[in-house]
Design a protein around this motif. Sequence first.
Motif, short mmCIF file in Angstrom:
data_model
loop_
_atom_site.label_atom_id
_atom_site.label_comp_id
_atom_site.label_asym_id
_atom_site.label_seq_id
_atom_site.Cartn_x
_atom_site.Cartn_y
_atom_site.Cartn_z
N PHE A 154 0.84 -1.20 0.00
CA PHE A 154 0.00 0.00 0.00
C PHE A 154 0.87 1.24 0.00
O PHE A 154 2.04 1.20 0.36
CB PHE A 154 -0.84 0.08 1.29
N ASN A 155 0.25 2.37 -0.36
CA ASN A 155 0.82 3.66 0.01
C ASN A 155 -0.05 4.22 1.12
O ASN A 155 -1.27 4.33 0.97
CB ASN A 155 0.86 4.62 -1.18
N ALA A 156 0.56 4.59 2.23
CA ALA A 156 -0.23 4.99 3.39
C ALA A 156 -0.90 6.34 3.17
O ALA A 156 -2.03 6.55 3.59
CB ALA A 156 0.67 5.07 4.62
N THR A 157 -0.23 7.28 2.48
CA THR A 157 -0.78 8.63 2.35
C THR A 157 -2.08 8.63 1.58
O THR A 157 -3.08 9.22 2.01
CB THR A 157 0.24 9.54 1.65
N ASN A 158 -2.06 7.99 0.40
CA ASN A 158 -3.26 8.05 -0.42
C ASN A 158 -4.08 6.76 -0.37
O ASN A 158 -5.04 6.60 -1.10
CB ASN A 158 -2.92 8.43 -1.85
N GLU A 159 -3.66 5.82 0.52
CA GLU A 159 -4.40 4.56 0.76
C GLU A 159 -4.52 3.70 -0.49
O GLU A 159 -5.42 2.89 -0.61
CB GLU A 159 -5.80 4.88 1.33
N ARG A 160 -3.62 3.93 -1.44
CA ARG A 160 -3.70 3.15 -2.68
C ARG A 160 -3.19 1.74 -2.45
O ARG A 160 -2.15 1.54 -1.83
CB ARG A 160 -2.80 3.79 -3.74
N LEU A 161 -3.89 0.74 -2.96
CA LEU A 161 -3.40 -0.64 -2.98
C LEU A 161 -2.52 -0.76 -4.21
O LEU A 161 -3.00 -0.70 -5.34
CB LEU A 161 -4.58 -1.61 -3.05
N LEU A 162 -1.21 -0.89 -3.99
CA LEU A 162 -0.28 -0.86 -5.12
C LEU A 162 -0.12 -2.23 -5.76
O LEU A 162 0.30 -2.33 -6.90
CB LEU A 162 1.08 -0.33 -4.67
N GLY A 163 -0.42 -3.28 -4.99
CA GLY A 163 -0.28 -4.61 -5.57
C GLY A 163 -0.69 -5.67 -4.56
O GLY A 163 -0.69 -5.43 -3.35
N GLU A 164 -1.05 -6.82 -5.07
CA GLU A 164 -1.49 -7.91 -4.19
C GLU A 164 -1.08 -9.23 -4.82
O GLU A 164 -1.16 -9.39 -6.04
CB GLU A 164 -3.01 -7.85 -4.02
N ASP A 165 -0.60 -10.15 -3.99
CA ASP A 165 -0.29 -11.48 -4.49
C ASP A 165 -0.41 -12.46 -3.33
O ASP A 165 -0.71 -12.05 -2.20
CB ASP A 165 1.12 -11.51 -5.11
N ARG A 166 -0.16 -13.72 -3.59
CA ARG A 166 -0.32 -14.73 -2.52
C ARG A 166 0.88 -15.65 -2.48
O ARG A 166 1.50 -15.96 -3.49
CB ARG A 166 -1.58 -15.55 -2.77
N LEU A 167 1.22 -16.06 -1.25
CA LEU A 167 2.18 -17.14 -1.06
C LEU A 167 1.34 -18.26 -0.46
O LEU A 167 1.15 -18.32 0.76
CB LEU A 167 3.31 -16.69 -0.12
N ASP A 168 0.78 -19.10 -1.34
CA ASP A 168 -0.27 -20.04 -0.91
C ASP A 168 0.21 -21.01 0.16
O ASP A 168 1.36 -21.45 0.15
CB ASP A 168 -0.78 -20.83 -2.13
#
Lengths: 283, 872
Positions: free
Chosen positions: B401-415
């Motif tokens: 994330f970026n904390a200032t603008n609350e943007r989710l910059l990326g997501e992935d999984r380590l199953d």
Amino acid sequence: MEELQAPPAMDRLSALAAGTVVPAEIHPELQDEEMILEVADFNLSYGSKQVLFDVNLPVPRGKVTALIGPSGCGKSTLLRSVNRMNDLIDNVTITGDMSLGGDTVYGRGVDVIELRRRMGMVFQKSNPFPMSIRDNVTYALQINGERNRAVLNEVCETALRGAALWDEVHDRLDESALGMSGGQQQRLCIARAIAAEPEVLLMDEPCSALDPIATTRVEELILKLRGDYTVLIVTHNMQQASRVSDYTAFMYLGQVVEYGPTAKLFTNPLLKETEDYITGRFG
Amino acid sequence: MSKTTTPGKSGSFTGRRYSRKPRRSVLWVDALATRLIALSGIGSIVAVSLVGLFLAWVVLPLFLPTEISKKLGMPVSGVQSESGTPMTVPVASAIDNYGLMVWEMRTNGEIAVQALDGGAILERIQVGGGIVPTAWAFGVDTGPVAFGYADGRVQTGEMKWETRFLADAEVPAAALALEVGETHIWESGLLVRTPEGQLRHQRLGLELADHIALGDSAIELLDLAVTPSGLVLAAIDADLKFHHRRLTMKTNMLTGKVRVRARGGDTSLPGLGVNSRPAFSFLGLDETGNLALLLRTDGSMVRLRNQDSEFVVSGRQDLVPNPTAQVSSVTYLNGRTSLLVGDSEGSVVVWFPARAAQGQEPVLQPGHVLEPGPAAVTALTASARSRMLAAGYADGTVRVFNATNERLLGEDRLDGNVIDRLSIAPREDLLLVTGAKEAGLWNIDAPYGEFSMGALVRPVWYEGYPEPTLVWQSSAASDSFEPKLSLMPLIFGTLKATFYSLLFGLPLALLAAIFTSEFLPRGTRARVKPVIEIMASLPSVVLGFLAALVVAPWVEHVVVEVVAVLFVAPFGVMLGAHLWQLLPRELAARLEAIRPLAVLVSLVIGGFVGWHLAPALTQLAFAGDFKAWLDGRVGTGLSGWFVLLIVPASLAVGWLNVQHGEGLIRTRGLGWSPLALAILDLVRFLIATVVAIGLALFVGWLLNASGWDPRGSIFDTYVQRNALVVGIAMGFAVIPLIYTISEDALVSVPDHLRAASLGAGATPWQTAVRVVVPPAMSGLFSAAMIGLGRAVGETMIVLMAAGNTPIMDMNIFNGFRTLSANLAVELPEAVQNSTHYRTLFLAALTLFLMTFVLNTVAEAVRLHFRRKTSRL
């Protein structure tokens, strides 16, 4: 200018061309008329070029007076001098005076605005304002501070009827005047001029930009106005002058040559020069 | 034409013959000219488009989607049990600057250094010489470290990547064959061939100082803050004692041994009324080391403040209001001001202290609530470079994330893994994910994570602010600075500058144009116009210089005088006009020629009177001190309302006067003498003036009595470089532009319309307003729009005279910063291709679009008006 001696008639044209002031031939019939406008010893120059020489012209009340003459003879200048439109041009020198209904036109302390409100003017090219037909007709009243809608509407109708335009435009008074035909526009300008109840209506070649049918209608209108209004009209068209006017003045090179009742001037002029001009031998 | 004039037998008048075919050279020149003209026409369109395209090209990367993607998998560094899962949990880790290796410390006190490429263990370091530490603290990234032990002692030290460049002779033969970028394991570290062809060796170095005894019982929580005056250490032990130490290091010149001196005190937490039920899960020191946060597992927070070397409780707060949720992961965001709190239900909240009133303790505010996660938050880590953070969840999900603008910059999984530990590389390009069973390295592809479209235009809650705000502050002295990239203050400043300069310049320019085109003789006009146009060639930097160094300091001293002149001088002209009517008609007609001079004289007299009235007005309306009045220290809001309302009140009274008063005179005044009418008119004008002043005072009094004070919005504290000064200076820049175009538009109205109007007996003013201005409206409008465009894009004047404070403040006596001035100030210092750089280009694009839209609208409106009057 020094030679005040009248030269022989045959030499009149060359004397005029030399700038000599030759008194006009004024027909005696004019002495019976009541005059509304008197032009007395009027001289006008644009810079160093003199265009009017000692013009003396009494204009009878309630009659149509036509000014004829070849191009550049100063008839339009004379007309524009009557309501002091020449003030707008730089470098104009004027001597002599005019009087409108006994009041001086060029004397000191004349309120030009008031003077112009006593006269109406119709120009060579129709010049309706870019506003509605109604506002065009009532313009003179509006600038005079009239706000009463009923008065304005009444004057609008009267003036349009007077200009024989009412039947054509009464259902589109609030549309732009620019949408009218050329002839209608010129009659609208006449309606605008007569709406202010002018003492003198000045017309500067009002039909020169119109087709024959529109010209006929404007001429009919002028004939209709005769009696109620004093009309001073400049025209190039001698037939028109003979058709609409009571009196005609023939001007040449800044001077009035002959001035008299139209019928007489056209059929039996005092001067040969006038006859030559009217029959198209020069001009 | 008769037969006798027929020319000779050749059928030619002149006896010459011309070829009807155009000459070759003529054709050639024609073709060349046609092509050249087409080329330059198309070229100029292309050039303008290219400018827009280039701006868009630089801006575009800001809007590209961000993502994280798995780069490679790695085995976990910890010693594995028979079942394959490690017996230990990672507590800290960090990636090196080059993204080649990583260190990871586990609960057993073992630090493993691992190569990222291949996952080989390069070195294992046991902290504490076999004694397993019970608590640990790490400074920013690598650097100072501290370990606490079960016997109540603490050991500080320094951990950092040690890098050296080696000559070929120093390294093993196998390493000599290394290609650029290839690595070779050697001496507990990695050898790598740099792009410059050198061999670089890097390993982790850990140096620990002597132990410091804090107490007798086991250290449970430990934190470390790096302050300008040295390290600060805080610890809590099993006896619920809070230990606080300031450390000063002394290196012995002879032995090289580092001696640590610790000063500070111990505080019993129960003595402060702080118990440990439920258990503490986090201890944090802020940047100054004087504020400690204690967080329990249920989210209840206790804040301790250092007050004259004694720690006192300065606040208690519940950071996890949800009763079923437990605090599961806590860390400081970069800068040690914002606290990241993750709970067992998957929510991550950024808390920071908002600025508090003098003497009051700041309260933590939930400034940012990040997108709720799918499972309990098990790992939180913050980048040491920006406000980027990574969150790991119990189901193996990893988010950046970026904390200032609350943007989710990326997501992935380590199953199939609980995420135990995350680490963001110093360059923010790599993310180390350590799960319970496996680990991996992810690429972070989010170079412009600080940017978000929403933050450009919507209020954002920045660290330390009491509420979400629109702020532009792109840089600061501190590394842990939070960039604030809202364009709104700059757009506001641009509009403010434009508004005040047009407020000043537009009426002057338009009236001047009407004056020269309708009232001056042509000869004079031909001389006046070029003189005003010369004003346009005045460089704006000169105007700005004069505004900043001459006008601003001068206006500061005479601001009341300036305002008084602005109001009294027009009144003087009106009064002069009414007095003129008193002149006998003949005299007035004779003096007609000097009337403009009389107007000028009454203007000067009005200005003079206004100027000398100012001190009295200051006494009367502003309690003798205008600036103190502006600050709200003296006087009431009534005088402010009066200044604001006098113009609308005058207009309203004047309109009523014309609507009703004139009709009255027309009906009643028939037959009166001109002098009587003129006196009546003068009296009417004076009464209208008094009524207008009374109306403004009355409405102002009503507004003031109802509690509204114009001070605090449109009037506020006086700043020397302000919108009034800019309005005057930029007014001078736009006046010639607007004047020239509108004068041309007025002059191009056909003269026969003027003749018709004047012939009907209209005054020049009536002719101008009723007949000349309406058809010229298209030209006047485009003149105003082009003036607007100039004001929007003007740089030097605002740069020099506007103070350049990017604040959103209506106050006419305060400064601002425009988009253009901001570009001039910041673009030379922005790091190329950084978020800041590209955001500045976005500001440039915004400016470009603003002027483009303005000009397009101006052109469209102009064409519309022109169609309406094209039949003239």
